[in-house]
Design an enzyme around this catalytic site. Structure first.
Site, PDB file in Angstrom:
ATOM      1  N   SER A  14       0.993  -1.368   0.045  1.00  0.00           N
ATOM      2  CA  SER A  14       0.009   0.020  -0.011  1.00  0.00           C
ATOM      3  C   SER A  14       0.768   1.215   0.039  1.00  0.00           C
ATOM      4  O   SER A  14       1.642   1.485   1.114  1.00  0.00           O
ATOM      5  CB  SER A  14      -0.935  -0.080   1.281  1.00  0.00           C
ATOM      6  OG  SER A  14      -1.465   1.174   1.546  1.00  0.00           O
TER       7      SER A  14
ATOM      8  N   HIS B 130      -1.296  -1.335  -4.364  1.00  0.00           N
ATOM      9  CA  HIS B 130      -2.403  -0.979  -3.741  1.00  0.00           C
ATOM     10  C   HIS B 130      -2.582   0.507  -3.403  1.00  0.00           C
ATOM     11  O   HIS B 130      -1.711   1.195  -2.823  1.00  0.00           O
ATOM     12  CB  HIS B 130      -2.531  -1.583  -2.281  1.00  0.00           C
ATOM     13  CG  HIS B 130      -3.924  -1.581  -1.657  1.00  0.00           C
ATOM     14  ND1 HIS B 130      -4.819  -2.083  -1.916  1.00  0.00           N
ATOM     15  CD2 HIS B 130      -4.423  -0.683  -0.618  1.00  0.00           C
ATOM     16  CE1 HIS B 130      -5.800  -1.568  -1.109  1.00  0.00           C
ATOM     17  NE2 HIS B 130      -5.567  -0.944  -0.341  1.00  0.00           N
TER      18      HIS B 130
ATOM     19  N   ASP C  81      -4.603   3.662  -2.111  1.00  0.00           N
ATOM     20  CA  ASP C  81      -5.653   4.035  -1.168  1.00  0.00           C
ATOM     21  C   ASP C  81      -6.311   5.425  -1.585  1.00  0.00           C
ATOM     22  O   ASP C  81      -5.379   6.425  -1.257  1.00  0.00           O
ATOM     23  CB  ASP C  81      -5.297   3.984   0.258  1.00  0.00           C
ATOM     24  CG  ASP C  81      -5.021   2.723   0.602  1.00  0.00           C
ATOM     25  OD1 ASP C  81      -6.150   2.082   0.447  1.00  0.00           O
ATOM     26  OD2 ASP C  81      -3.867   2.229   0.949  1.00  0.00           O
TER      27      ASP C  81
ATOM     28  N   MET D 178      -8.858   8.263  -0.652  1.00  0.00           N
ATOM     29  CA  MET D 178      -9.866   8.652   0.474  1.00  0.00           C
ATOM     30  C   MET D 178     -10.195  10.189   0.488  1.00  0.00           C
ATOM     31  O   MET D 178      -9.604  11.088   0.135  1.00  0.00           O
ATOM     32  CB  MET D 178      -8.828   8.831   1.816  1.00  0.00           C
ATOM     33  CG  MET D 178      -8.095   7.410   2.063  1.00  0.00           C
ATOM     34  SD  MET D 178      -7.287   7.539   3.604  1.00  0.00           S
ATOM     35  CE  MET D 178      -6.691   5.882   3.834  1.00  0.00           C
TER      36      MET D 178
ATOM     37  N   HIS E 116      -8.392   1.236  -4.374  1.00  0.00           N
ATOM     38  CA  HIS E 116      -9.380   1.020  -2.978  1.00  0.00           C
ATOM     39  C   HIS E 116      -9.897   2.257  -2.953  1.00  0.00           C
ATOM     40  O   HIS E 116      -9.238   3.110  -2.246  1.00  0.00           O
ATOM     41  CB  HIS E 116      -8.555   0.408  -1.992  1.00  0.00           C
ATOM     42  CG  HIS E 116      -9.110   0.109  -0.588  1.00  0.00           C
ATOM     43  ND1 HIS E 116      -8.706  -0.117   0.551  1.00  0.00           N
ATOM     44  CD2 HIS E 116     -10.620   0.237  -0.232  1.00  0.00           C
ATOM     45  CE1 HIS E 116      -9.515  -0.035   1.487  1.00  0.00           C
ATOM     46  NE2 HIS E 116     -10.804   0.050   0.924  1.00  0.00           N
TER      47      HIS E 116
ATOM     48  N   MET F 231     -12.140   4.515  -0.909  1.00  0.00           N
ATOM     49  CA  MET F 231     -12.739   4.748   0.513  1.00  0.00           C
ATOM     50  C   MET F 231     -13.387   6.000   0.201  1.00  0.00           C
ATOM     51  O   MET F 231     -12.880   7.336   0.884  1.00  0.00           O
ATOM     52  CB  MET F 231     -11.693   4.991   1.640  1.00  0.00           C
ATOM     53  CG  MET F 231     -11.268   3.464   1.959  1.00  0.00           C
ATOM     54  SD  MET F 231      -9.652   3.482   2.776  1.00  0.00           S
ATOM     55  CE  MET F 231      -8.856   3.451   1.383  1.00  0.00           C
TER      56      MET F 231
ATOM     57  N   MET G  63     -11.643  -5.477   5.285  1.00  0.00           N
ATOM     58  CA  MET G  63     -10.794  -4.579   6.083  1.00  0.00           C
ATOM     59  C   MET G  63     -10.735  -5.026   7.509  1.00  0.00           C
ATOM     60  O   MET G  63     -11.903  -5.313   8.270  1.00  0.00           O
ATOM     61  CB  MET G  63     -11.600  -3.096   6.125  1.00  0.00           C
ATOM     62  CG  MET G  63     -11.664  -2.021   4.882  1.00  0.00           C
ATOM     63  SD  MET G  63     -10.036  -1.945   4.131  1.00  0.00           S
ATOM     64  CE  MET G  63      -9.038  -1.273   5.744  1.00  0.00           C
TER      65      MET G  63
ATOM     66  N   ASP H 144      -6.777  -6.096   4.344  1.00  0.00           N
ATOM     67  CA  ASP H 144      -6.250  -4.826   4.328  1.00  0.00           C
ATOM     68  C   ASP H 144      -6.124  -4.240   5.602  1.00  0.00           C
ATOM     69  O   ASP H 144      -7.372  -4.197   6.174  1.00  0.00           O
ATOM     70  CB  ASP H 144      -6.726  -4.105   3.499  1.00  0.00           C
ATOM     71  CG  ASP H 144      -6.203  -2.629   3.065  1.00  0.00           C
ATOM     72  OD1 ASP H 144      -5.167  -2.168   3.634  1.00  0.00           O
ATOM     73  OD2 ASP H 144      -6.746  -1.840   2.325  1.00  0.00           O
TER      74      ASP H 144
HETATM   75  C1  DX5 Z   1      -6.327   1.873   5.392  1.00  0.00           C
HETATM   76  C2  DX5 Z   1      -5.903   1.446   4.127  1.00  0.00           C
HETATM   77  C3  DX5 Z   1      -4.888   0.661   3.885  1.00  0.00           C
HETATM   78  C4  DX5 Z   1      -3.359   1.016   4.625  1.00  0.00           C
HETATM   79  C5  DX5 Z   1      -2.830  -0.214   5.175  1.00  0.00           C
HETATM   80  O1  DX5 Z   1      -7.632   2.520   5.311  1.00  0.00           O
HETATM   81  O2  DX5 Z   1      -6.989   1.195   3.209  1.00  0.00           O
HETATM   82  O3  DX5 Z   1      -4.563   0.145   2.509  1.00  0.00           O
HETATM   83  O4  DX5 Z   1      -2.351   1.551   3.931  1.00  0.00           O
HETATM   84  O5  DX5 Z   1      -1.777   0.394   6.167  1.00  0.00           O
HETATM   85  P1  DX5 Z   1      -1.207  -0.822   7.401  1.00  0.00           P
HETATM   86  O6  DX5 Z   1      -0.709  -1.918   6.242  1.00  0.00           O
HETATM   87  O7  DX5 Z   1       0.014  -0.030   7.595  1.00  0.00           O
HETATM   88  O8  DX5 Z   1      -2.232  -1.269   8.109  1.00  0.00           O
HETATM   89 ZN    ZN Z   2      -6.444  -0.085   1.201  1.00  0.00          ZN
END
Ligand code: DX5
Ligand code: ZN
Length: 222
Positions: free
Chosen positions: A10, A35, A37, A39, A68, A70, A139, A177
């Site tokens: 990620s 990956h 993210d 947000m 991903h 969010m 998650m 994740d």
């Molecule tokens: C959290 C993200 C993850 C995050 C995971 O909301 O969706 O992908 O980067 O981070 P780690 O592996 O550090 O828990």
């Molecule tokens: Zn993620």
């Protein structure tokens, strides 16, 4: 059925000032997917990055982009994420009123469609959407931030989901994740996980590429 899981670092935990270098390092590593993210500061209490960054990453990435989302109302942006280089596009169950329409659109755009669930959502609620998705992202922390602790209950959810997959005769991938690292890679693989997402456990180490390789070995039980 224990094959080697895919590893999806990620990039939320990457060093954004050295992003080009870090992508190149992961291109050369045993990482399978990248990956990403996304947000929006509404669905989760954090804001990450959007289309311009994703496009620039796509230009240099030599692994599929596992995006991903969010974000609320993801339907408004599916085409733009496809155009920005997503290969796998995952939306949240909690953010989609018409989830079947959303995942169908993602597939029509030529992408793999994923659905993700927050820690409080039972996998059983996914029963009627499972035939229409390529991936389920469980998650194992409350989404929004890297570096959180794995919620142990996620393990039983993954086992239940793997069981549903078997009973229903489906072949979607199970991705996990949040709080994933060398310590739980093997347990998660044994529970049925196909894709391990890890941010801080990879980018927080001195040699992230070596950590990816070690995670694969551990996941295989070596
Ligand atoms: C959290 C993200 C993850 C995050 C995971 O909301 O969706 O992908 O980067 O981070 P780690 O592996 O550090 O828990
Ligand atoms: Zn993620």
């Amino acid at each position: 059925m224990n094959k080697t899981p895919l590893i999806a670092p990620s990039f939320l935990s990457a060093d954004f000032l050295r992003l080009g270098e870090q992508i190149e390092m992961m291109n050369k590593s045993e990482a399978d997917w990248f990956h990403m993210d996304i947000m929006d500061g509404v669905f989760v209490p954090n804001i990450s990055f959007g289309f311009p960054i994703l496009k620039q990453i796509k230009a240099v990435a030599r692994k599929p982009l596992d995006v991903h989302l969010m974000i609320t109302q993801p339907d408004r942006y599916l085409e733009r994420f496809a155009a920005s280089g997503a290969d796998i596009l995952t939306v949240h169950y909690e953010a989609c009123t018409h989830l079947h329409r959303t995942v169908t659109t993602i597939r029509q755009l030529g992408l793999k469609a994923g659905v993700s669930i927050n820690p409080h959502i039972a996998v059983e609620l996914l029963q009627d959407i499972l035939p229409f998705v390529d991936l389920v992202l469980v998650m194992s922390v409350n989404p929004g931030f890297g570096g959180q602790k794995f919620i142990d209950q996620s393990l039983t959810k993954i086992r239940r989901l793997a069981h549903m997959r078997e009973v229903m005769g489906l072949d979607f991938l199970i991705e996990v994740d949040g709080g994933v690292g060398l310590h739980n890679a093997r347990t998660l693989t044994e529970a049925g996980v196909d894709v391990l997402v890890a941010g801080s456990a990879i980018f927080g180490t001195a040699d992230p590429a070596a950590t990816v390789a070690e995670m694969k070995r551990k996941a295989r039980g070596e």
